[in-house]
Design a protein around this motif. Structure first.
Motif, PDB file in Angstrom:
ATOM      1  N   ASP A  27       6.618   7.889  -3.572  1.00 49.10           N
ATOM      2  CA  ASP A  27       5.592   7.190  -2.793  1.00 49.10           C
ATOM      3  C   ASP A  27       6.209   6.594  -1.514  1.00 49.10           C
ATOM      4  O   ASP A  27       5.708   6.785  -0.401  1.00 49.10           O
ATOM      5  CB  ASP A  27       4.967   6.087  -3.663  1.00 49.10           C
ATOM      6  CG  ASP A  27       3.683   5.530  -3.082  1.00 49.10           C
ATOM      7  OD1 ASP A  27       3.258   5.987  -2.010  1.00 49.10           O
ATOM      8  OD2 ASP A  27       3.101   4.617  -3.704  1.00 49.10           O
ATOM      9  N   ILE A  28       7.332   5.901  -1.665  1.00 50.99           N
ATOM     10  CA  ILE A  28       8.003   5.290  -0.505  1.00 50.99           C
ATOM     11  C   ILE A  28       8.455   6.371   0.478  1.00 50.99           C
ATOM     12  O   ILE A  28       8.281   6.252   1.688  1.00 50.99           O
ATOM     13  CB  ILE A  28       9.240   4.487  -0.962  1.00 50.99           C
ATOM     14  CG1 ILE A  28       8.826   3.267  -1.778  1.00 50.99           C
ATOM     15  CG2 ILE A  28      10.110   4.079   0.230  1.00 50.99           C
ATOM     16  CD1 ILE A  28       9.992   2.466  -2.332  1.00 50.99           C
ATOM     17  N   LEU A  29       9.042   7.442  -0.075  1.00 47.17           N
ATOM     18  CA  LEU A  29       9.635   8.448   0.819  1.00 47.17           C
ATOM     19  C   LEU A  29       8.582   9.225   1.597  1.00 47.17           C
ATOM     20  O   LEU A  29       8.805   9.587   2.752  1.00 47.17           O
ATOM     21  CB  LEU A  29      10.524   9.401   0.015  1.00 47.17           C
ATOM     22  CG  LEU A  29      11.865   8.796  -0.415  1.00 47.17           C
ATOM     23  CD1 LEU A  29      12.568   9.689  -1.431  1.00 47.17           C
ATOM     24  CD2 LEU A  29      12.783   8.574   0.801  1.00 47.17           C
ATOM     25  N   SER A  30       7.413   9.475   0.991  1.00 49.79           N
ATOM     26  CA  SER A  30       6.411  10.222   1.766  1.00 49.79           C
ATOM     27  C   SER A  30       5.941   9.369   2.939  1.00 49.79           C
ATOM     28  O   SER A  30       5.809   9.855   4.063  1.00 49.79           O
ATOM     29  CB  SER A  30       5.249  10.699   0.885  1.00 49.79           C
ATOM     30  OG  SER A  30       4.511   9.617   0.397  1.00 49.79           O
ATOM     31  N   THR A  31       5.742   8.080   2.714  1.00 51.82           N
ATOM     32  CA  THR A  31       5.345   7.182   3.810  1.00 51.82           C
ATOM     33  C   THR A  31       6.473   7.114   4.845  1.00 51.82           C
ATOM     34  O   THR A  31       6.229   7.215   6.057  1.00 51.82           O
ATOM     35  CB  THR A  31       5.040   5.772   3.253  1.00 51.82           C
ATOM     36  OG1 THR A  31       4.168   5.896   2.126  1.00 51.82           O
ATOM     37  CG2 THR A  31       4.395   4.882   4.298  1.00 51.82           C
ATOM     38  N   GLY A  70       0.796  -1.240   0.000  1.00 51.94           N
ATOM     39  CA  GLY A  70       0.000   0.000   0.000  1.00 51.94           C
ATOM     40  C   GLY A  70       0.822   1.280   0.000  1.00 51.94           C
ATOM     41  O   GLY A  70       0.334   2.317  -0.444  1.00 51.94           O
ATOM     42  N   GLY A  71       2.060   1.212   0.465  1.00 53.06           N
ATOM     43  CA  GLY A  71       2.884   2.422   0.513  1.00 53.06           C
ATOM     44  C   GLY A  71       3.768   2.614  -0.706  1.00 53.06           C
ATOM     45  O   GLY A  71       4.538   3.571  -0.762  1.00 53.06           O
ATOM     46  N   ILE A  72       3.661   1.738  -1.696  1.00 50.67           N
ATOM     47  CA  ILE A  72       4.594   1.784  -2.844  1.00 50.67           C
ATOM     48  C   ILE A  72       3.917   1.515  -4.192  1.00 50.67           C
ATOM     49  O   ILE A  72       4.361   2.016  -5.224  1.00 50.67           O
ATOM     50  CB  ILE A  72       5.772   0.774  -2.602  1.00 50.67           C
ATOM     51  CG1 ILE A  72       6.665   0.597  -3.834  1.00 50.67           C
ATOM     52  CG2 ILE A  72       5.297  -0.588  -2.175  1.00 50.67           C
ATOM     53  CD1 ILE A  72       7.891  -0.268  -3.598  1.00 50.67           C
ATOM     54  N   THR A 127       2.116  12.277  -1.600  1.00 48.30           N
ATOM     55  CA  THR A 127       1.687  12.825  -0.307  1.00 48.30           C
ATOM     56  C   THR A 127       1.229  11.687   0.597  1.00 48.30           C
ATOM     57  O   THR A 127       0.512  10.793   0.164  1.00 48.30           O
ATOM     58  CB  THR A 127       0.519  13.815  -0.516  1.00 48.30           C
ATOM     59  OG1 THR A 127       0.967  14.848  -1.386  1.00 48.30           O
ATOM     60  CG2 THR A 127       0.058  14.431   0.806  1.00 48.30           C
ATOM     61  N   SER A 128       1.668  11.725   1.858  1.00 50.24           N
ATOM     62  CA  SER A 128       1.150  10.806   2.871  1.00 50.24           C
ATOM     63  C   SER A 128       0.557  11.652   3.988  1.00 50.24           C
ATOM     64  O   SER A 128       1.158  12.643   4.405  1.00 50.24           O
ATOM     65  CB  SER A 128       2.269   9.944   3.444  1.00 50.24           C
ATOM     66  OG  SER A 128       2.705   9.033   2.468  1.00 50.24           O
ATOM     67  N   GLY A 129      -0.621  11.258   4.449  1.00 48.25           N
ATOM     68  CA  GLY A 129      -1.257  12.060   5.487  1.00 48.25           C
ATOM     69  C   GLY A 129      -2.049  11.219   6.461  1.00 48.25           C
ATOM     70  O   GLY A 129      -2.429  10.084   6.152  1.00 48.25           O
TER      71      GLY A 129
HETATM   72 MG    MG Z   1       3.529   5.960  -0.022  1.00 51.52          MG
END
Ligand code: MG
Ligand code: AMP
Length: 302
Positions: free
Chosen positions: A268-272, A154-156, A218-220
């Motif tokens: 994607d990986i880095l925002s998470t 889900g994070g990538i 973006t991760s929030g």
């Molecule tokens: Mg992510």
């Protein structure tokens, strides 16, 4: 031109756009130029294939966990896991695709509105460790060491899907276009204005940023969460505690320039990851990555 209905496509001269519901979000691909239709349609085909491969491969890995057997998986899922492992090392385990058992504990808690017990959390913790996911380059296979271990992409996966589309757009010489995975992961061909959601005011933007030939993610804590006794429990889990991270960030947006081969995957990986690490440790890690930077960060109000 907005395309708000799932599965809809619009064509206007050399402009073509289509939206599909994929990975729990509305994925919109837009392109201008004479190959626009082929670029968009081929990208969707690849993304739909990717979703199927993820489903099959993760099930096979989960079924063989603890059996000490390597399982052959698709090149795409193998590549995703390899990139994930690289970032797990870089972030000292803040990003960890073996997080699935802990994510599930908190999903169930949200559904039942009952916090998990310490026992449930330590049982999950026992199963979360990226070092116990082995990858064998020689035949593209993987193995989960312990029975009960599972993978959560889900994070990538949105970033990886965006990179697949980006490569097809590039092959088709698209110079003006947008790859939008539900606003959480985006790649812009040419200059585009992108709105960053306000983490505390639904349907409001906190900023509009111009990006060019770059990916942003973006991760929030506002995307998936539940509130219990006045506390917010969100979906990004610190692998060290197997609890939702507590580091004062409400939302973080990372930009990775198109110079980086897998820029959308990395964003994607880095925002998470930075959501897990917090601002200070996150900025330290970014010092090692010249193509990546934080372009928006909102703190939780006290
Ligand atoms: Mg992510
Ligand atoms: P994103 O919205 O890209 O930040 O991804 C959040 C999703 O990644 C969650 O819904 C989980 O599926 C998964 N996830 C949660 N915590 C982690 C973590 N520490 N490392 C990797 N994936 C995670």
């Amino acid at each position: 031109m907005a395309c708000l209905i799932f599965g809809c496509a619009k064509s206007d001269g050399e402009h073509y756009e289509r939206g599909e519901k994929i990975m729990g979000t509305l994925v919109t691909l837009k392109a201008d130029g004479k190959n626009s239709r082929a670029a968009v349609d081929e990208s969707f085909e690849k993304i739909f294939e990717l979703v199927e491969k993820i489903k099959t491969d993760l099930k096979r890995l989960e079924d063989s966990a603890g059996k000490k057997e390597f399982v052959k998986i698709s090149p795409e899922v193998f590549e995703m896991l390899s990139i994930a492992q690289k970032y797990s090392e870089l972030t000292d385990g803040a990003f960890d695709v073996t997080i699935a058992p802990a994510v599930d504990v908190w999903k169930i808690a949200g559904k039942n509105k009952i916090l998990p017990t310490d026992e449930e959390i330590s049982a999950a913790k026992n199963l979360v460790d990226f070092r116990r996911l082995s990858l064998r380059e020689s035949d593209g296979s993987a193995m989960l060491e312990k029975s009960g271990m599972r993978i959560d992409l889900g994070g990538i996966a949105k970033g990886y899907g965006a990179d697949l589309a980006r490569k097809i757009f590039a092959e088709k010489n698209i110079r003006d276009g947008l790859i939008d995975f539900g606003t959480s992961t985006i790649f812009a061909f040419g200059k585009k204005n992108i709105g960053i959601k306000n983490p505390r005011q639904k349907n409001e933007l906190s900023e509009i940023l111009e990006i060019e030939n770059s990916a942003i993610a973006t991760s929030g804590d506002y995307e998936k969460f539940f509130v219990l006794d006045g506390r917010r429990y969100h979906h990004i889990i610190d692998p060290k505690t197997c609890r939702p991270t507590e580091n004062k960030i409400a939302s973080v947006t990372i930009l990775v320039s198109g110079n980086e081969k897998n820029c959308a995957t990395a964003a994607d990986i880095l925002s998470t990851s930075i959501f897990v690490l917090g601002e200070e440790r996150g900025r330290k890690i970014l010092e090692q990555l010249p193509d990546a930077k934080i372009i928006n960060l909102a703190h939780q109000s006290p």
